[in-house]
Enzyme design. Structure first.
Site, PDB file in Angstrom:
ATOM      1  CG  ASP A  90       2.787   6.116  11.184  1.00 13.87           C
ATOM      2  OD1 ASP A  90       3.585   6.029  10.234  1.00 13.87           O
ATOM      3  OD2 ASP A  90       2.306   7.193  11.602  1.00 13.87           O
ATOM      4  CG  ASN A  92       6.295   7.449   7.669  1.00 16.50           C
ATOM      5  OD1 ASN A  92       5.269   7.045   8.245  1.00 16.50           O
ATOM      6  ND2 ASN A  92       6.282   7.865   6.418  1.00 16.50           N
ATOM      7  CG  ASP A  94       2.684   9.009   7.427  1.00 18.73           C
ATOM      8  OD1 ASP A  94       2.330   8.068   8.183  1.00 18.73           O
ATOM      9  OD2 ASP A  94       2.826   8.863   6.202  1.00 18.73           O
ATOM     10  CG  ASP A  98       4.958   2.980   7.611  1.00 21.67           C
ATOM     11  OD1 ASP A  98       5.439   2.042   8.265  1.00 21.67           O
ATOM     12  OD2 ASP A  98       4.958   4.167   8.006  1.00 21.67           O
ATOM     13  CG  ASP A 269     -11.100  -6.660  -3.972  1.00 23.80           C
ATOM     14  OD1 ASP A 269     -11.458  -6.684  -2.789  1.00 23.80           O
ATOM     15  OD2 ASP A 269     -11.507  -5.813  -4.789  1.00 23.80           O
ATOM     16  CD  GLU A 329     -14.430  -9.373  -1.163  1.00 20.01           C
ATOM     17  OE1 GLU A 329     -15.086  -8.693  -0.372  1.00 20.01           O
ATOM     18  OE2 GLU A 329     -14.018  -8.929  -2.253  1.00 20.01           O
TER      19      GLU A 329
HETATM   20  C1  GLC Z   1     -13.710  -5.781  -1.709  1.00 20.59           C
HETATM   21  C2  GLC Z   1     -12.935  -5.164  -0.553  1.00 20.59           C
HETATM   22  C3  GLC Z   1     -13.603  -3.887  -0.156  1.00 20.59           C
HETATM   23  C4  GLC Z   1     -13.584  -2.949  -1.350  1.00 20.59           C
HETATM   24  C5  GLC Z   1     -14.277  -3.607  -2.540  1.00 20.59           C
HETATM   25  C6  GLC Z   1     -14.019  -2.848  -3.813  1.00 20.59           C
HETATM   26  O1  GLC Z   1     -14.966  -6.153  -1.326  1.00 20.59           O
HETATM   27  O2  GLC Z   1     -12.862  -6.084   0.507  1.00 20.59           O
HETATM   28  O3  GLC Z   1     -12.943  -3.292   0.932  1.00 20.59           O
HETATM   29  O4  GLC Z   1     -14.235  -1.758  -1.027  1.00 20.59           O
HETATM   30  O5  GLC Z   1     -13.757  -4.900  -2.785  1.00 20.59           O
HETATM   31  O6  GLC Z   1     -12.700  -3.057  -4.243  1.00 20.59           O
END
Ligand code: GLC
Length: 607
Positions: A90, A92, A94, A98, A269, A329
């Site tokens: 981090d 900044n 907060d 970042d 993803d 993924e």
């Molecule tokens: C993927 C990500 C997970 C997220 C899901 C919905 O599985 O790794 O963290 O919640 O997609 O986008």
């Protein structure tokens, strides 16, 4: 099958909670013919010739090295590192990490041996799913910085020789994305068909029985136009309609936009869930309930539909124009499924993640052997992960509470020496522990609130990086968004950097070796002593070079004999060995490796 259905969050049966879970092109030196030489002057000529020959050989070697590297795509030899940006550093103060924080740690990453960082989503987002609900794909969320900060990070990373990989959330957007706001505004809006809208079966009845991976029906009623929209994940994450060519074009353009800004690829993803059965058949229902109290379903009609492969081929086509990598993924059930993601013609994902490897939730040589052999038989280059922001950390999955650090080294000795590209989850290299909330009111991850206490959510594996012993582990001067685990006093970068026996020092040495050792980079995986139930051993064999890896997966001393002569070698010489591990050479290629509890021995073989 989605994340939850696949059992990757703590509540599910297969949960990962503790106890669960070149060719070298020959350079031909053209020598002048003897007859030509014979008419040349003598001594001086030969010394000049000698010089030229030496120079040519050197040049040839250098060229050979280049060609060797060039004959492999960059991502095959690279070590990847996943950064959960909220939790890394981090700048900044907060309480939330970042981009400038990441930039401040590039020296650390380089020194660790990282070649590419995958940054979990840092785009503008209402943060319902901590960035996996994107409201603008071509910007940076102000909490993480600005586009200028991104450009700065990109430039700095590139100067460090580190590639940047972004997380592309392509199954769904945020419900605050302008596309969705337009889509929901009326049945005839320009972008209505960018999402999946259907009438209910009857009053108060969703279109079918599909369930969200995050609990409840996958259909959300919207009163603006009296229809339901589909969301595989949270209701705030409406699924895009990938059957609409406009969606495809818009999303493909997003990747071009970032490639032009210098990114080297994407982690895609939730690719399994891009398409749904247009006829909305009900999913088959299994007996019993899940942790959210919902029926258990097989996601037959809304998961892994074959249409996804057209999209992946399209994305790969663009990626190839930028020498970029696509990581997936991919929650596959077996290697046949994994192969489909590489593509029949190697034209889809270069690095579909093999989560089956993470499903080996105990230190079992037989189980790991089986899984490693399976992924080595896959049609593409393997990818190894042992943890991520959705999975309980490896420290807890494999640790026995007595030898935890040693076991963390053992796991590093495994996934960083296998044939394939490893992806390290931040903090694994210092032995960070999963630290879930103890009270429901402290839970940040919405699934943890919904499923409490069976499902505590994913906060535990997303806690701030432990940099040093100072307040908040040096992560931030403000109160961090998630509490720093108490282990920061014993497990942090600063202290472990000074300790040659720390988990961090072990990661550094293995990664250093991995970057320079041809057998570890390119060698075949050759399993050894396949009946051994306590020790996992293998060779990485590249032409006439080999590295022996011996991993004691038990808490007691082990002595293992190897007959190296059948592989053409006589002895193993230690490269990396955890304390107490050693090797004795016998005659005729017999070598005995002695390992302490959970000990690691990595040795170079000689003829
Ligand atoms: C993927 C990500 C997970 C997220 C899901 C919905 O599985 O790794 O963290 O919640 O997609 O986008």
């Amino acid at each position: 099958m989605g994340l939850l259905a696949a059992g990757f969050f703590p509540l599910f049966a297969r949960s990962h909670k503790k106890g669960y879970t070149h060719p070298v092109r020959a350079i031909t030196l053209k020598l002048r013919s003897r007859s030509a030489l014979s008419c040349m002057p003598t001594k001086r000529f030969y010394s000049v010739l000698f010089f030229i020959l030496c120079f040519s050989l050197l040049a040839a070697t250098a060229q050979t090295n280049n060609q060797d590297a060039e004959s492999h795509p960059w991502w095959q030899h690279a070590v990847f590192y996943e950064i959960y940006p909220r939790s890394f550093a981090d700048s900044n103060n907060d309480g939330i990490g970042d981009l400038n924080g990441i930039a401040s740690k590039l020296d650390y990453l380089k020194n660790l041996g990282v070649d590419a960082i995958w940054i979990s989503p840092c785009f503008p987002s209402p943060q319902v799913d901590f960035g996996y609900d994107v409201s603008d794909y071509e910007n940076i969320d102000p909490m993480y910085g600005t586009l200028a900060d991104f450009d700065h990070l990109q430039k700095d990373a590139s100067q460090h020789g580190i590639h940047i990989i972004l997380d592309f959330v392509l199954n769904h957007t945020s419900d605050q994305h302008p596309w969705f706001l337009d889509s929901k505004s009326s049945r005839t809006s320009a972008q209505r068909d960018w999402y999946i809208w259907r009438d209910g079966k009857g009053p108060g009845q969703p279109p079918n029985n599909w369930l969200s991976d995050f609990g409840g029906s996958a259909w959300q009623f919207d009163s603006t136009a009296n229809q339901y929209y589909y969301h595989y994940f949270y209701p705030q994450q409406p699924d895009l309609n990938w059957r609409n060519p406009e969606v495809k074009d818009a999303m493909f353009d997003v990747t071009r936009w970032w490639y032009k800004r210098g990114v080297s690829g994407f982690r895609l993803d939730a690719v399994d869930t891009l398409f749904e059965d247009p006829n909305l058949h009900d999913n088959p229902v299994l007996p019993g309930k899940n942790a959210f109290g919902d029926a258990r379903e097989i996601n037959k009609y809304n998961d892994k539909l074959p249409e996804v492969h057209d999209v992946l081929r399209g994305l790969r086509n663009i990626a190839d124009q930028y020498n970029a990598v696509l990581i997936g993924e991919t929650w596959t059930n077996d290697i046949a499924e994994l192969n489909r993601y590489y593509g029949h013609n190697h034209d889809e994902l270069q690095l579909p993640m093999d989560f089956l490897f993470t499903m080996v939730n105990k230190l079992s040589p037989a189980e790991f052997r089986k899984q490693i052999a399976a992924v080595n038989s896959a049609s593409g280059w393997p990818t190894f992960v042992i943890s991520n922001h959705d999975i309980v950390r490896s420290y807890d999955r494999y640790g026995d509470a007595v030898h935890d650090d040693q076991i963390a080294k053992l796991m590093a000795g495994l996934y960083l020496t296998l044939r394939g590209t490893p992806i390290i989850y931040y903090g694994e290299e210092i032995g960070m522990k999963t630290t879930p909330p103890t009270r429901k009111e402290d839970v940040k991850d919405p699934i943890g609130r919904r499923g409490w206490p069976k499902e505590k959510g994913r906060d535990g594996e997303r806690t701030p990086m432990q940099w040093d012993e100072s307040t908040n582990a040096g992560f931030s001067k403000a109160k961090p968004w998630l509490p720093v685990p108490p282990t920061y006093k014993t497990h942090n970068v600063a202290d472990e950097s000074k300790d040659p026996n720390s988990v961090l020092s072990f990661y550094r040495s293995v990664l250093k070796l991995r970057h320079t050792n041809q057998a570890l980079l390119d060698g075949d995986y050759v399993p050894l002593n396949e009946d051994d139930q306590k020790v996992l051993s293998y060779l990485r064999l590249y032409k006439d070079q080999a590295v022996l890896v011996v991993l004691n997966m038990s808490g007691v001393w082990q002595k293992v004999g190897f007959d190296l002569s059948k592989h053409g070698f006589s002895s193993a010489n230690p490269l990396i060995a955890t304390e107490k591990s050693s090797v004795h050479h016998g005659s005729g290629g017999g070598n005995v490796v002695t390992l302490g509890p959970y000990g690691v021995f990595i040795g170079q073989l000689s003829k």
